[in-house]
Design a protein around this motif. Structure first.
Motif, mmCIF file in Angstrom:
data_model
loop_
_atom_site.group_PDB
_atom_site.id
_atom_site.type_symbol
_atom_site.label_atom_id
_atom_site.label_comp_id
_atom_site.label_asym_id
_atom_site.label_seq_id
_atom_site.Cartn_x
_atom_site.Cartn_y
_atom_site.Cartn_z
ATOM 1 N N HIS A 185 11.516 8.176 10.548
ATOM 2 C CA HIS A 185 11.734 6.753 10.796
ATOM 3 C C HIS A 185 12.764 6.195 9.813
ATOM 4 C CE1 HIS A 185 10.580 2.609 11.933
ATOM 5 N NE2 HIS A 185 10.602 2.328 10.635
ATOM 6 N N PHE A 186 12.805 6.792 8.609
ATOM 7 C CA PHE A 186 13.718 6.328 7.569
ATOM 8 C C PHE A 186 14.952 7.222 7.418
ATOM 9 C CE2 PHE A 186 9.570 4.597 6.372
ATOM 10 C CZ PHE A 186 9.897 3.251 6.211
ATOM 11 N N MET A 237 0.849 -1.188 0.000
ATOM 12 C CA MET A 237 0.000 0.000 0.000
ATOM 13 C C MET A 237 0.884 1.236 0.000
ATOM 14 S SD MET A 237 -3.015 1.511 0.246
ATOM 15 C CE MET A 237 -4.155 0.216 0.727
ATOM 16 N N ARG A 238 0.732 2.061 -1.009
ATOM 17 C CA ARG A 238 1.533 3.286 -1.115
ATOM 18 C C ARG A 238 0.611 4.504 -1.021
ATOM 19 N NH1 ARG A 238 6.254 3.950 -5.427
ATOM 20 N NH2 ARG A 238 7.313 2.934 -3.679
ATOM 21 N N ILE A 239 0.917 5.365 -0.069
ATOM 22 C CA ILE A 239 0.177 6.605 0.131
ATOM 23 C C ILE A 239 1.103 7.768 -0.200
ATOM 24 C CG2 ILE A 239 -1.025 8.064 1.805
ATOM 25 C CD1 ILE A 239 -1.755 5.514 3.324
ATOM 26 N N VAL A 240 0.619 8.679 -1.024
ATOM 27 C CA VAL A 240 1.391 9.855 -1.428
ATOM 28 C C VAL A 240 0.691 11.103 -0.921
ATOM 29 C CG1 VAL A 240 2.117 11.262 -3.397
ATOM 30 C CG2 VAL A 240 2.440 8.786 -3.448
ATOM 31 N N SER A 277 4.389 -1.521 10.227
ATOM 32 C CA SER A 277 3.902 -1.644 8.852
ATOM 33 C C SER A 277 4.680 -0.774 7.877
ATOM 34 C CB SER A 277 2.421 -1.239 8.788
ATOM 35 O OG SER A 277 1.630 -2.072 9.601
ATOM 36 N N LEU A 278 5.505 0.157 8.380
ATOM 37 C CA LEU A 278 6.261 1.059 7.502
ATOM 38 C C LEU A 278 7.316 0.282 6.731
ATOM 39 C CD1 LEU A 278 6.758 4.060 9.953
ATOM 40 C CD2 LEU A 278 5.191 3.964 8.001
ATOM 41 N N GLN A 279 7.325 0.434 5.410
ATOM 42 C CA GLN A 279 8.231 -0.329 4.553
ATOM 43 C C GLN A 279 9.291 0.541 3.864
ATOM 44 O OE1 GLN A 279 7.932 -3.921 4.143
ATOM 45 N NE2 GLN A 279 6.785 -3.439 5.993
ATOM 46 N N ASN A 280 8.878 1.712 3.402
ATOM 47 C CA ASN A 280 9.804 2.534 2.619
ATOM 48 C C ASN A 280 9.232 3.942 2.487
ATOM 49 O OD1 ASN A 280 12.205 2.813 0.980
ATOM 50 N ND2 ASN A 280 10.868 2.947 -0.792
ATOM 51 N N VAL A 324 7.245 18.937 -3.383
ATOM 52 C CA VAL A 324 7.366 17.679 -4.099
ATOM 53 C C VAL A 324 6.584 16.590 -3.373
ATOM 54 C CG1 VAL A 324 9.620 18.292 -5.061
ATOM 55 C CG2 VAL A 324 9.510 16.990 -2.922
ATOM 56 N N PRO A 325 6.167 15.554 -4.102
ATOM 57 C CA PRO A 325 5.400 14.472 -3.471
ATOM 58 C C PRO A 325 6.265 13.649 -2.517
ATOM 59 C CG PRO A 325 5.113 14.511 -5.876
ATOM 60 C CD PRO A 325 6.254 15.395 -5.574
ATOM 61 N N VAL A 326 5.608 13.166 -1.477
ATOM 62 C CA VAL A 326 6.223 12.239 -0.532
ATOM 63 C C VAL A 326 5.403 10.967 -0.538
ATOM 64 C CG1 VAL A 326 6.858 11.798 1.869
ATOM 65 C CG2 VAL A 326 7.078 14.118 0.933
ATOM 66 N N ALA A 327 6.051 9.824 -0.742
ATOM 67 C CA ALA A 327 5.367 8.531 -0.770
ATOM 68 C C ALA A 327 5.787 7.708 0.444
ATOM 69 C CB ALA A 327 5.690 7.771 -2.046
ATOM 70 N N MET A 328 4.817 7.084 1.071
ATOM 71 C CA MET A 328 5.079 6.183 2.192
ATOM 72 C C MET A 328 4.476 4.826 1.876
ATOM 73 S SD MET A 328 6.725 6.287 5.134
ATOM 74 C CE MET A 328 6.804 8.057 5.349
ATOM 75 N N ASP A 329 5.290 3.782 2.011
ATOM 76 C CA ASP A 329 4.843 2.424 1.727
ATOM 77 C C ASP A 329 4.542 1.682 3.030
ATOM 78 O OD1 ASP A 329 5.281 2.945 -0.942
ATOM 79 O OD2 ASP A 329 7.251 1.967 -0.988
ATOM 80 N N PHE A 330 3.398 1.004 3.041
ATOM 81 C CA PHE A 330 2.961 0.219 4.178
ATOM 82 C C PHE A 330 2.769 -1.237 3.746
ATOM 83 C CE2 PHE A 330 1.571 4.518 4.905
ATOM 84 C CZ PHE A 330 1.694 4.731 6.271
ATOM 85 N N SER A 331 3.035 -2.158 4.643
ATOM 86 C CA SER A 331 2.704 -3.544 4.346
ATOM 87 C C SER A 331 1.192 -3.708 4.438
ATOM 88 C CB SER A 331 3.403 -4.485 5.345
ATOM 89 O OG SER A 331 3.104 -4.121 6.676
ATOM 90 N N ALA A 332 0.614 -4.307 3.435
ATOM 91 C CA ALA A 332 -0.847 -4.404 3.351
ATOM 92 C C ALA A 332 -1.358 -5.554 4.217
ATOM 93 C CB ALA A 332 -1.261 -4.631 1.900
#
Length: 264
Positions: A196-197, A1-4, A236-239, A256-264
């Motif tokens: 976190h990253f 799951m990617r949220i921008v 759940s944070l992946q990238n 600029v856009p920021v994308a956060m990836d979560f484990s679904a």
């Protein structure tokens, strides 16, 4: 799951860039700020053509405006306050399924605050401080679980969130009255997912002024855009991706856009 999250600075003006964002990052959910379009003129059909079948928006003519565009079903959250009693379209919220359970998603556009960091001399700065105080109070009274908060919060809270901590201490977006308030809001039960990253001692920016002729060479940036999660979602944070290249897109936003990836 990617949220921008992205302050697009006029959705209708930059609709083609939203399409490019989809090609570059392939998000599942996009949270936009400064859409600058009243609800009756929102380009729903064009947005659905980009693959976002589920859309929520709250907008007004020429100013502010927030939207959530999603490939997954959304349930509106309608119990949000009228911040500072202004009805100025700075917050929208929804829930969606992540990892088999519901998650709240809050998308904010905090007031910029004008140029003078004095609430008595500058009503815009007073509004900004009051807005953050109200948000902090509201989230303090809510359960801090399974919640994601994103948006242009218009405050760079840490020393390494700006190009020069010393020179920007009296510049709106990095003044102590703002940064201490934002940290208090964060402390309501959230974790700074971007940090976190990227450790707090490293530079991290999401905004470069239009006034910089060569933004990349001067690199006088600030981190005004944020992603927060409650502690139960940190596993759940992946990238995380800050799409710096988007600052060079034609007629682009200064954010600029920021994308956060979560484990679904």
């Amino acid at each position: 799951m990617r949220i921008v999250t992205w302050n697009i600075n006029s959705l209708r003006l930059r609709l083609k860039l939203l399409e490019r964002l989809g090609e570059e990052l392939r998000p599942d959910i996009v949270c936009l700020q400064e859409t600058k379009v009243p609800d009756e003129l929102f380009p729903d059909e064009a947005v659905r053509a980009l693959g976002y079948a589920h859309i929520q928006h709250r907008g007004m003519k020429s100013y502010n405006g927030v939207a959530i565009l999603s490939r997954v079903p959304l349930t509106p959250l309608d119990d949000t306050p009228d911040w500072c009693a202004r009805s100025d379209c700075r917050h929208i919220a929804a829930s969606f399924a992540l990892g088999g359970a519901s998650v709240e998603l809050h998308n904010f556009y905090v007031p910029a605050g004008g140029d003078v960091p004095d609430p008595e001399a500058n009503p815009k700065f007073a509004h900004k401080l009051a807005f953050v105080d109200e948000a902090t109070s509201w989230f303090t009274g809510r359960p801090s679980r399974r919640t994601i908060l994103v948006g242009d919060l218009n405050i760079a809270p840490l020393e390494q969130d700006v190009w020069s901590h010393r020179q920007l201490l009296d510049v709106v977006s990095h003044t102590p009255p703002e940064t201490t308030r934002l940290q208090a809001w964060l402390a309501c039960g959230f974790v700074d997912a971007m940090r976190h990253f990227v450790p707090p001692e490293e530079k991290l920016y999401t905004w470069w002024s239009y006034r910089n002729r060569d933004w990349k060479a001067s690199n006088r940036g600030r981190r005004l855009d944020h992603v927060w999660v409650t502690s139960d979602l940190t596993a759940s944070l992946q990238n995380m991706t800050v799409l710096r290249d988007a600052r060079d897109w034609p007629t682009t936003s200064d954010h600029v856009p920021v994308a956060m990836d979560f484990s679904a």
